[in-house]
Design a protein around this motif. Structure first.
Motif, PDB file in Angstrom:
ATOM      1  N   SER A 140       0.850  -1.189   0.000  1.00 28.28           N
ATOM      2  CA  SER A 140       0.000   0.000   0.000  1.00 28.28           C
ATOM      3  C   SER A 140       0.888   1.242   0.000  1.00 28.28           C
ATOM      4  O   SER A 140       2.108   1.163   0.178  1.00 28.28           O
ATOM      5  CB  SER A 140      -0.893   0.011   1.238  1.00 28.28           C
ATOM      6  OG  SER A 140      -0.094   0.161   2.408  1.00 28.28           O
ATOM      7  N   GLU A 141       0.275   2.393  -0.189  1.00 25.37           N
ATOM      8  CA  GLU A 141       1.053   3.634  -0.223  1.00 25.37           C
ATOM      9  C   GLU A 141       1.783   3.850   1.090  1.00 25.37           C
ATOM     10  O   GLU A 141       2.956   4.249   1.107  1.00 25.37           O
ATOM     11  CB  GLU A 141       0.116   4.814  -0.516  1.00 25.37           C
ATOM     12  CG  GLU A 141       0.862   6.104  -0.821  1.00 25.37           C
ATOM     13  CD  GLU A 141      -0.052   7.188  -1.356  1.00 25.37           C
ATOM     14  OE1 GLU A 141       0.270   8.364  -1.156  1.00 25.37           O
ATOM     15  OE2 GLU A 141      -1.089   6.851  -1.963  1.00 25.37           O
ATOM     16  N   GLN A 144       4.624   1.391   1.307  1.00 22.71           N
ATOM     17  CA  GLN A 144       5.737   1.773   0.445  1.00 22.71           C
ATOM     18  C   GLN A 144       6.652   2.763   1.159  1.00 22.71           C
ATOM     19  O   GLN A 144       7.875   2.616   1.137  1.00 22.71           O
ATOM     20  CB  GLN A 144       5.215   2.393  -0.846  1.00 22.71           C
ATOM     21  CG  GLN A 144       4.507   1.422  -1.775  1.00 22.71           C
ATOM     22  CD  GLN A 144       4.025   2.113  -3.041  1.00 22.71           C
ATOM     23  OE1 GLN A 144       4.774   2.809  -3.704  1.00 22.71           O
ATOM     24  NE2 GLN A 144       2.753   1.923  -3.368  1.00 22.71           N
ATOM     25  N   GLN A 312       4.092  -2.970  -7.594  1.00 21.40           N
ATOM     26  CA  GLN A 312       2.997  -2.222  -8.217  1.00 21.40           C
ATOM     27  C   GLN A 312       2.800  -2.574  -9.685  1.00 21.40           C
ATOM     28  O   GLN A 312       1.873  -2.099 -10.322  1.00 21.40           O
ATOM     29  CB  GLN A 312       3.266  -0.719  -8.091  1.00 21.40           C
ATOM     30  CG  GLN A 312       3.476  -0.250  -6.669  1.00 21.40           C
ATOM     31  CD  GLN A 312       2.342  -0.613  -5.739  1.00 21.40           C
ATOM     32  OE1 GLN A 312       1.195  -0.266  -6.004  1.00 21.40           O
ATOM     33  NE2 GLN A 312       2.656  -1.328  -4.664  1.00 21.40           N
TER      34      GLN A 312
END
Length: 737
Positions: A140-141, A144, A312
Motif C-alpha cells: 500500500s502507499e 511503500q 505495483q
C-alpha cells in the motif's frame, strides 16, 4: 514462395511484394565480423525465395538488434558469391553487384547474422518464462513509505554499528598490540596545523620513513579523504576519532571530531607536539553508505524502479521462440535455458546457481552475447574480487582461463572492449588489460556496486550482478538505478549478505535484493541451474535433498571423484568439552582440533597438497586451536592449509574439506548453528565446499538436539539429526580413533 512453416513460421507473413531492396552505402562499416556467405546460404536453405527478376534468391534482412524480419532484403547470387543492393551514394540510387566478403563488417552483414543461429528453441513451453509475472502482493502507499524508510534506517544502522564495532575492536586490541600486528598505519610526526571554513583546527602529519622507503598512503595504507580514523598515541585523552581531510604523500591532514572528545585542550596540545608520534587505525569509510543511501532515494523517486520493488507492476519476458542465442562458450542445457531467460527478460531475471553449477560461466556467455548485439552491459558485484573473478577467473598473465570474458576478449577476431572502473583491483590481469580503458566507449563496463554509483539513470541497457545474494538491497539498488534491465545471479540458499547490526537480521532487513524480488515475484522470476560440476555425488546428495528439493544433477566428470581409497564423505562423532575464550564470546574444542589435525595428516599422506585442504570451523575461537595443532604436524608446508570460518569460505572450494562444528554440551546448546533461518544456510555452505572428500567432525548428539529454549519449528537441530542419519545410513560415522 517456399516459406511454408519454415523457421517456426517466423516468415509466414513476409512477402516480396511488401518489401524492397535495401538502400545503403558502403560507409556503414565497423560492425563485428559476420560470415555473410554462410548466413545467405542458410537463408536460401530455409526459405528458398527465388528472385522473380532473374537468377538468385531474395534474402530478408533482420532488424539491427533483434531477430525480427524487416521489410528490406538483398538479392543473393550463389554462383557468383554476390549481393545486389541499392547504393545511396549516387544521386538517384544505383543497383549494384558486390562481393559478399565486402559486407563482412557492414550493416548488411550485421543484419544477416541472425540467420547463422536461426533455429527454433529446443525448449518446451513449460521451460520458457511467462510473458507476464504478476507480483505476489502489492504494498500500500503507506507500506511503500515504510519500506523505503526501513531501508534508509538499515543503511544508517549498519554505518553506526560498523563504526562502533571497529572502535570497540581497536580498544580491545590496544595500541601496542595493534603496532605488533601491523594493523595500524604509521608512525606519523607532526608537521603543521591548518583550519577549515569553520575555523576548527586541522593537523598535518607526515609518515616517518627510512631513507630508501616509499609509500602510497592510498594504495598501501588504504587512507582516503573522508575516511574516519582512530588516532592514537601513548598519552592521556587518546585514542580519538578524526576525519581525514586530505591525503598527499607522504602527508595526511585530519580534523578531530571535537564533539566526541572530552578534553579538547589536552588533545590539541598533544597533536601539536613534534616530539610525539601518532598512529592511525581505520574506523569507518562513509562513502559506500552514502552511495547506498543516495541510490535508495533515487529509486524511491523513480516510478518505474519504485513500482518494481513494491510490487505495483508485473515483470515481463519477450521470448523469441524462433531464435536461440548462440553463446561464445559451451553451455549445458540448463545454462542455455538460463541464457534464453536472461535474453528474454524485459526488466528482471534471477539466475539461481547452486554450488558448482556454472553460474559465472552462464553470465559470461550472456554478457558476451548481449555485447555482440550492441547492448551496453554493466558487470558488477559487491566486492572487487567478485568483479575481477567474473572478468578473468583464474587467468594469469599470458594464459587466459577458457570460458572467461578475458579469454573471449583476447581472441584474434574479437572486437569486444572491456573497461574496469575503480582503483581497488588487485588482479594483475585486470590491471594490465582493463583498468586503464575508458568506460565511455567500452562494450562492457565492470565495477563494484559501490563504484557503479557514478553512473546515471538507465545509462546501461543491462546490469549483470554476480554473487547477488551476498550484496545488500541498498548496494544492489545502485545497479538497479543505472540499468534498464537487471540480471541477478546467486544462491539464496547460502548465507545472506553480511549484516553488522545483528538486530536487523531478525527483521529480515539484511536479505539480498535477489531474495527479496524472488519473494515478491515468486519462482516465476527465476531460472535454476541444475547440473553441478564440483562435488562427488555422495557429497552432493544430502545438500541436494535438504536445500534444493532434489533437483540437482551430478555431472559424469565428478560423480566418482576420489582421493586414493578414502571415502568421499565421513562423519566423526566426538564428545569433547567445548570451552569459551577468555576474551570475547567464541568457543573452541581441543578434542575436535586434535581430530582435524589427524585428518589433515591423512590427506597429505594420501597425496593431497596442503594448499588443496580447507578446514572450516563454525567458531572463530577454534581457528587458533586448529592452527596450532596443524602447524605442529610433520608435513611439508602445514601453513598452506586454509583454516577459517564458514562465512569466509563461502564462494570457495578445495579438494578436501574438514569441518569442525565445535559445540559439545549435554543440554544441546549449539548457538547460532541452531538458528532456524541462518543455521541451514550456514550448514549448506559448509557441506558444499569439498570436491573429493568431506569430513564432518562434531558432537552429533549436541548438534541434533533441540536446545531447551527452542522448539522443533524454531531450531535447525532436526536438520543436523537428519544429516547424522544420512551419514550413519551409509556406514560412514566414525569414532575419533
Amino acid at each position: 514462395m517456399a516459406t511454408e512453416n519454415t523457421v517456426g513460421g517466423l516468415f509466414e507473413d513476409w512477402s516480396p511484394g511488401r518489401a524492397e531492396l535495401v538502400k545503403t552505402d558502403m560507409g556503414q562499416n565497423g560492425y563485428p565480423a559476420v560470415n555473410i556467405k554462410e548466413a545467405a546460404q542458410e537463408a536460401v536453405e530455409k526459405l528458398g525465395i527465388e528472385d522473380p527478376k532473374g537468377p538468385g534468391y531474395l534474402i530478408p534482412l533482420f532488424a539491427e538488434d533483434a531477430p525480427e524480419p524487416s521489410d528490406e532484403y538483398v538479392v543473393y547470387r550463389p554462383e557468383r558469391g554476390q549481393f545486389i543492393w541499392y547504393d545511396t551514394k549516387t544521386s538517384h540510387g544505383t543497383q549494384r553487384f558486390t562481393s559478399c566478403s565486402k559486407f563482412q563488417h557492414h550493416e548488411i552483414g550485421y543484419r544477416l547474422r541472425f540467420w547463422l543461429s536461426m533455429e527454433k528453441l529446443d525448449l518446451d513451453d513449460s521451460e520458457l518464462p511467462a510473458e507476464s509475472v504478476q507480483p505476489t502482493d502489492q504494498l500500500s502507499e503507506a507500506d511503500q513509505a515504510q519500506f523505503f524508510d526501513g531501508l534508509k534506517h538499515f543503511i544508517q544502522s549498519e554505518r553506526t554499528t560498523q563504526r562502533e564495532t571497529n572502535w570497540q575492536a581497536y580498544q580491545e586490541l590496544g595500541l601496542k598490540e595493534a603496532i605488533r600486528r601491523q594493523s595500524v598505519s604509521g608512525p606519523f610526526a607532526f608537521s603543521t596545523t591548518g583550519s577549515n571554513s569553520t575555523g576548527n583546527p586541522s593537523y598535518i602529519y607526515q609518515v616517518l620513513l627510512d631513507d630508501d622507503e616509499e609509500i602510497d598512503l592510498r594504495d598501501d595504507e588504504n587512507l582516503f579523504e573522508g575516511n574516519r580514523c582512530i588516532v592514537d598515541t601513548d598519552a592521556d585523552a587518546f585514542p580519538i576519532p578524526v576525519k581525514v581531510t586530505s591525503v598527499d604523500d607522504p602527508q595526511i591532514m585530519f580534523r578531530p571530531l571535537w564533539d566526541e572528545i572530552e578534553d579538547t585542550v589536552a588533545v590539541d596540545s598533544v597533536l601539536q607536539d613534534d616530539e610525539i608520534e601518532i598512529w592511525l587505525s581505520h574506523l569507518l569509510n562513509p562513502v559506500p553508505f552514502e552511495r547506498r543511501m543516495t541510490a535508495i532515494k533515487k529509486v524511491e523517486q523513480n516510478p518505474d524502479k519504485r513500482e518494481l520493488l513494491t510490487g505495483q507492476r508485473a515483470i515481463g519476458f519477450t521470448v523469441n521462440k524462433h531464435n536461440s542465442p548462440d553463446p561464445a562458450v559451451e553451455l549445458n542445457d540448463y545454462q542455455q535455458k538460463a541464457l534464453v531467460w536472461a535474453d528474454s527478460a524485459d526488466d528482471l531475471v534471477c539466475i539461481h546457481g547452486p554450488p558448482g553449477t556454472g553460474k559465472t560461466r552462464t553470465l559470461t556467455a550472456y554478457v558476451e552475447y548481449a555485447a555482440s548485439r550492441n547492448e551496453s552491459v554493466l558487470v558488477t558485484a559487491h566486492s572487487n574480487q567478485a568483479v575481477d573473478n567474473l572478468l578473468v577467473g583464474d587467468s594469469s598473465r599470458g594464459s587466459p582461463e577458457e570460458g572467461t570474458l578475458h579469454a573471449l576478449a583476447q581472441k584474434d577476431n574479437s572486437q569486444m572492449s572491456i573497461a574496469r572502473v575503480g582503483n581497488n583491483s588487485r588482479n594483475d590481469v585486470v590491471i594490465d588489460n582493463y583498468a586503464h580503458q575508458s568506460e565511455h566507449n567500452a562494450d562492457i563496463v565492470a565495477a563494484t556496486t559501490s563504484g557503479a554509483a557514478q553512473f546515471d539513470h538507465n545509462q546501461f541497457d543491462i546490469a549483470v550482478v554476480d554473487e547477488a545474494t551476498q550484496a545488500s538491497r541498498p548496494a544492489t539498488a545502485i545497479a538497479l538505478f543505472c540499468a534498464k534491465k537487471l540480471v541477478l545471479a546467486g544462491d539464496h540458499k547460502q548465507l545472506p549478505p553480511y549484516c553488522a547490526n545483528e538486530s536487523m537480521q531478525e527483521e529480515d532487513m539484511h536479505i539480498s535484493l535477489f531474495e527479496y524480488l524472488l519473494n515478491r515475484y515468486d519462482e516465476q522470476s527465476a531460472v535454476l541451474l541444475k547440473k553441478q560440476y564440483r562435488m562427488h555425488d555422495e557429497i552432493a546428495t544430502f545438500p541436494n535433498e535438504a536445500f534444493y528439493n532434489g533437483e540437482l544433477e551430478t555431472a559424469n566428470r565428478n560423480r566418482d571423484w576420489q582421493i586414493d581409497d578414502l571415502n568421499s564423505l565421513i562423519g566423526i562423532n566426538i564428545t569433547g568439552e567445548e570451552r569459551r575464550r577468555e576474551r570475547g564470546h567464541s568457543f573452541y574444542n581441543p578434542a575436535e582440533a586434535k581430530a582435524v589435525a589427524r585428518q589433515v595428516e591423512l590427506l597429505v599422506q594420501s597425496g593431497v597438497d596442503p594448499h588443496d585442504i580447507g578446514v572450516i570451523t563454525a567458531y572463530s575461537g577454534q581457528i587458533g586451536e586448529i592452527g596450532s595443532r596443524v602447524n605442529q604436524l610433520d608435513i611439508e608446508n602445514p601453513y598452506a592449509v586454509s583454516i577459517d570460518t564458514v562465512d569466509s569460505f563461502q564462494g570457495g572450494e578445495r579438494e578436501a574439506i574438514i569441518v569442525s562444528f565445535v559445540r559439545s554440551n549435554v543440554d544441546g546448546y549449539s548457538g547460532f548453528l541452531e538458528f532456524p533461518e541462518e543455521g541451514p544456510r550456514r550448514l549448506n555452505v559448509a557441506l558444499t565446499r569439498a570436491r573429493k572428500r568431506l569430513v564432518l567432525i562434531g558432537d552429533w548428539e549436541t548438534l541434533g538436539r533441540v536446545a531447551p529454549h527452542r522448539s522443533d519449528e524454531d531450531s535447525c537441530a532436526p536438520l543436523y539429526a537428519a544429516l547424522a542419519d544420512y551419514i550413519r545410513s551409509n556406514d560412514r560415522m566414525l569414532s575419533p580413533d
